[in-house]
Write a protein that holds these residues in place. Sequence first.
Motif, PDB file in Angstrom:
ATOM      1  N   PHE A 205     115.205  10.027 105.163  1.00  0.00           N
ATOM      2  CA  PHE A 205     114.074  10.395 104.321  1.00  0.00           C
ATOM      3  C   PHE A 205     114.506  11.078 103.022  1.00  0.00           C
ATOM      4  O   PHE A 205     113.688  11.674 102.333  1.00  0.00           O
ATOM      5  CB  PHE A 205     113.125  11.296 105.112  1.00  0.00           C
ATOM      6  N   THR A 206     115.783  10.979 102.692  1.00  0.00           N
ATOM      7  CA  THR A 206     116.248  11.538 101.421  1.00  0.00           C
ATOM      8  C   THR A 206     115.926  10.557 100.291  1.00  0.00           C
ATOM      9  O   THR A 206     115.915   9.335 100.495  1.00  0.00           O
ATOM     10  CB  THR A 206     117.759  11.802 101.452  1.00  0.00           C
ATOM     11  N   PRO A 207     115.644  11.072  99.075  1.00  0.00           N
ATOM     12  CA  PRO A 207     115.273  10.182  97.956  1.00  0.00           C
ATOM     13  C   PRO A 207     116.283   9.085  97.681  1.00  0.00           C
ATOM     14  O   PRO A 207     115.908   7.945  97.379  1.00  0.00           O
ATOM     15  CB  PRO A 207     115.155  11.147  96.773  1.00  0.00           C
ATOM     16  N   GLY A 208     117.549   9.405  97.797  1.00  0.00           N
ATOM     17  CA  GLY A 208     118.569   8.398  97.511  1.00  0.00           C
ATOM     18  C   GLY A 208     118.499   7.212  98.437  1.00  0.00           C
ATOM     19  O   GLY A 208     118.645   6.055  98.008  1.00  0.00           O
ATOM     20  N   ASN A 209     118.265   7.449  99.720  1.00  0.00           N
ATOM     21  CA  ASN A 209     118.181   6.351 100.681  1.00  0.00           C
ATOM     22  C   ASN A 209     116.851   5.606 100.580  1.00  0.00           C
ATOM     23  O   ASN A 209     116.780   4.395 100.780  1.00  0.00           O
ATOM     24  CB  ASN A 209     118.380   6.880 102.105  1.00  0.00           C
ATOM     25  N   ILE A 210     115.788   6.340 100.271  1.00  0.00           N
ATOM     26  CA  ILE A 210     114.477   5.687 100.154  1.00  0.00           C
ATOM     27  C   ILE A 210     114.444   4.756  98.948  1.00  0.00           C
ATOM     28  O   ILE A 210     113.791   3.709  98.975  1.00  0.00           O
ATOM     29  CB  ILE A 210     113.365   6.755 100.040  1.00  0.00           C
ATOM     30  N   ALA A 211     115.156   5.121  97.898  1.00  0.00           N
ATOM     31  CA  ALA A 211     115.153   4.328  96.657  1.00  0.00           C
ATOM     32  C   ALA A 211     116.269   3.293  96.615  1.00  0.00           C
ATOM     33  O   ALA A 211     116.564   2.745  95.558  1.00  0.00           O
ATOM     34  CB  ALA A 211     115.263   5.262  95.453  1.00  0.00           C
ATOM     35  N   GLY A 212     116.872   3.008  97.760  1.00  0.00           N
ATOM     36  CA  GLY A 212     117.966   2.048  97.796  1.00  0.00           C
ATOM     37  C   GLY A 212     117.517   0.647  97.393  1.00  0.00           C
ATOM     38  O   GLY A 212     116.339   0.300  97.489  1.00  0.00           O
ATOM     39  N   PRO A 213     118.464  -0.203  96.961  1.00  0.00           N
ATOM     40  CA  PRO A 213     118.117  -1.541  96.467  1.00  0.00           C
ATOM     41  C   PRO A 213     117.488  -2.447  97.523  1.00  0.00           C
ATOM     42  O   PRO A 213     116.755  -3.375  97.191  1.00  0.00           O
ATOM     43  CB  PRO A 213     119.463  -2.102  95.985  1.00  0.00           C
ATOM     44  N   VAL A 265     112.546   3.541 114.594  1.00  0.00           N
ATOM     45  CA  VAL A 265     113.645   3.078 113.732  1.00  0.00           C
ATOM     46  C   VAL A 265     114.586   4.233 113.420  1.00  0.00           C
ATOM     47  O   VAL A 265     115.818   4.075 113.446  1.00  0.00           O
ATOM     48  CB  VAL A 265     113.090   2.442 112.441  1.00  0.00           C
ATOM     49  N   TRP A 266     114.017   5.417 113.135  1.00  0.00           N
ATOM     50  CA  TRP A 266     114.866   6.598 112.897  1.00  0.00           C
ATOM     51  C   TRP A 266     115.705   6.909 114.124  1.00  0.00           C
ATOM     52  O   TRP A 266     116.899   7.238 114.015  1.00  0.00           O
ATOM     53  CB  TRP A 266     113.977   7.791 112.543  1.00  0.00           C
ATOM     54  N   THR A 267     115.126   6.783 115.304  1.00  0.00           N
ATOM     55  CA  THR A 267     115.847   7.073 116.539  1.00  0.00           C
ATOM     56  C   THR A 267     117.031   6.136 116.726  1.00  0.00           C
ATOM     57  O   THR A 267     118.129   6.563 117.113  1.00  0.00           O
ATOM     58  CB  THR A 267     114.897   6.945 117.755  1.00  0.00           C
ATOM     59  N   VAL A 268     116.828   4.864 116.454  1.00  0.00           N
ATOM     60  CA  VAL A 268     117.920   3.899 116.608  1.00  0.00           C
ATOM     61  C   VAL A 268     119.030   4.183 115.596  1.00  0.00           C
ATOM     62  O   VAL A 268     120.221   4.015 115.898  1.00  0.00           O
ATOM     63  CB  VAL A 268     117.382   2.462 116.469  1.00  0.00           C
ATOM     64  N   ILE A 269     118.668   4.627 114.408  1.00  0.00           N
ATOM     65  CA  ILE A 269     119.683   5.014 113.429  1.00  0.00           C
ATOM     66  C   ILE A 269     120.517   6.174 113.974  1.00  0.00           C
ATOM     67  O   ILE A 269     121.740   6.207 113.837  1.00  0.00           O
ATOM     68  CB  ILE A 269     119.018   5.384 112.088  1.00  0.00           C
ATOM     69  N   GLN A 270     119.857   7.131 114.625  1.00  0.00           N
ATOM     70  CA  GLN A 270     120.586   8.255 115.222  1.00  0.00           C
ATOM     71  C   GLN A 270     121.505   7.782 116.344  1.00  0.00           C
ATOM     72  O   GLN A 270     122.575   8.359 116.587  1.00  0.00           O
ATOM     73  CB  GLN A 270     119.609   9.300 115.763  1.00  0.00           C
ATOM     74  N   ALA A 271     121.083   6.746 117.050  1.00  0.00           N
ATOM     75  CA  ALA A 271     121.878   6.242 118.171  1.00  0.00           C
ATOM     76  C   ALA A 271     123.249   5.755 117.718  1.00  0.00           C
ATOM     77  O   ALA A 271     124.241   5.868 118.462  1.00  0.00           O
ATOM     78  CB  ALA A 271     121.121   5.116 118.874  1.00  0.00           C
TER      79      ALA A 271
END
Length: 490
Positions: A205-213, A265-271
């Motif tokens: 949820f950081t701006p850099g990741n949200i604004a990714g290409p 989706v966030w949970t799977v990223i943590q996994a």
Amino acid sequence: MPVTPKSSEIPRRGTGPAAGPPTLRRATLGTSDIVFFVVSAAAPLTVMAGVAPLAIMLGGVGAPAGYLMAGVTLAVFAVGFTAMTRYVRHGGGFYAYITRGLGRPVGMGAALLALIGYNGMEIGVYGLLASATQDTVTSLWGADIPWLPVSLAGLLLVWYLGHRSIDFGAKVLGVLLLAETGILVLLAGGVLLEGGAHGLSADAFTPGNIAGPGMVAVLAMAFAAFTGFESTAIYRREARDPARTIPRATYTAVAFLGLFYAFIVWTVIQAYGSDQVVQAATDDTGGLFFTAITTYVGSWAADLMHVLIVSSVIASLLAFHNAINRYGLSLAEEGVLPAALGRVHPRHRSPHVAGAAQTALGLVVVLGFALAGADPYTELLLWVNTPGMIGLMALQLLAAVAVPFFFRRAGHTENIWRTTVAPAVAAVLLAVALWLVATNVELFTGAGTGVNITLVAIVPAVFLAGVALALRLRRSRPRLYAGFAAEPNE
């Protein structure tokens, strides 16, 4: 100039058995029942296990934010849509709302678009049912089964469930939905208890990741994952206190899907860890969720997830089947479709003729693809689903545009936020979402340019055919035209 009939000349709908032929079962569905129909149509487990890994692969760790943004957009849309539910008592769903705001030609175009959209979303999924069942059988028992018998069995099962009463269908969907969401909650619980691969992080949820290409692609997939949520209005005639039930069900469904998708989706990223999940999704897109649940819960849970994906697809099929049948019933009552489709079963109070016709259409399409040697997933599912998905998104956009036009003419007590501001904002956001999906259609089809152009072009072509039909009816059958989308008691 069209002739406007007297109110007594407009065809009526019956209000109960005493008024004539059987009608849909009144005051049967509560908020939770309608939510089951709407959320089941979205098939959360299938969307997560089947599509979310691709969203992660393309959009990186910011993918969960894409689902939240789609949810917020649709919640804003729901503001104006639910405001209209107090004033539109028609059971025809979106086309009635669009007709009240934008006129009968646009409304009839929307009605045909709804028929194509819902049929496309449902019939294509018989290919997914076959593919998911094949994968499950291969994974659990190492066997290889043909896909056509699976699709045909699905057609028969969904027809039977839709033939039964609406409350029976709601109970079935309730059980299936709890099962498919339960396995995802089990996965999330295992990851959270273990603290993920490298500890829990809010990087998504950081701006850099949200604004990714890659977020453009993620947003396209995220909006597609909500398809079917707008069908709450279709069940108006069967809802208890629809003026309250439909808004509550709409907001509940949007909130649940948006928050649940983003959380899972966030949970799977943590996994896997923020630094490794994209590579994991790239290396094994189809197995991302199964590997995670095997690691954090156990192999038995992965086996169960395979089975529940099949039941998730069946739930989605039933939810769309019921929605299509009610659209068909309503349009038959309008005189746009053959009157036989407006018959209601005397015992089950279901639109059983419309259900049989829809099943027959599905049978023709499924057999056609099978005879052509098509693949059930890459061709039957993706090629039939795509115009359906785009069509339903176009319906949402038209409905958002219709809201301020409706309230400009209608007497009401709503505030400007509900009647003008929120619908206008929603229309802009939905237009952007529709553009994202249409211009990234290759993500959904995997097909070449020619196929993609054809699939997208189906949507405006069907809409314009509906408009042309309305203009023809205005000249040739003015009474039918004037009664289109009329309130039941007008």
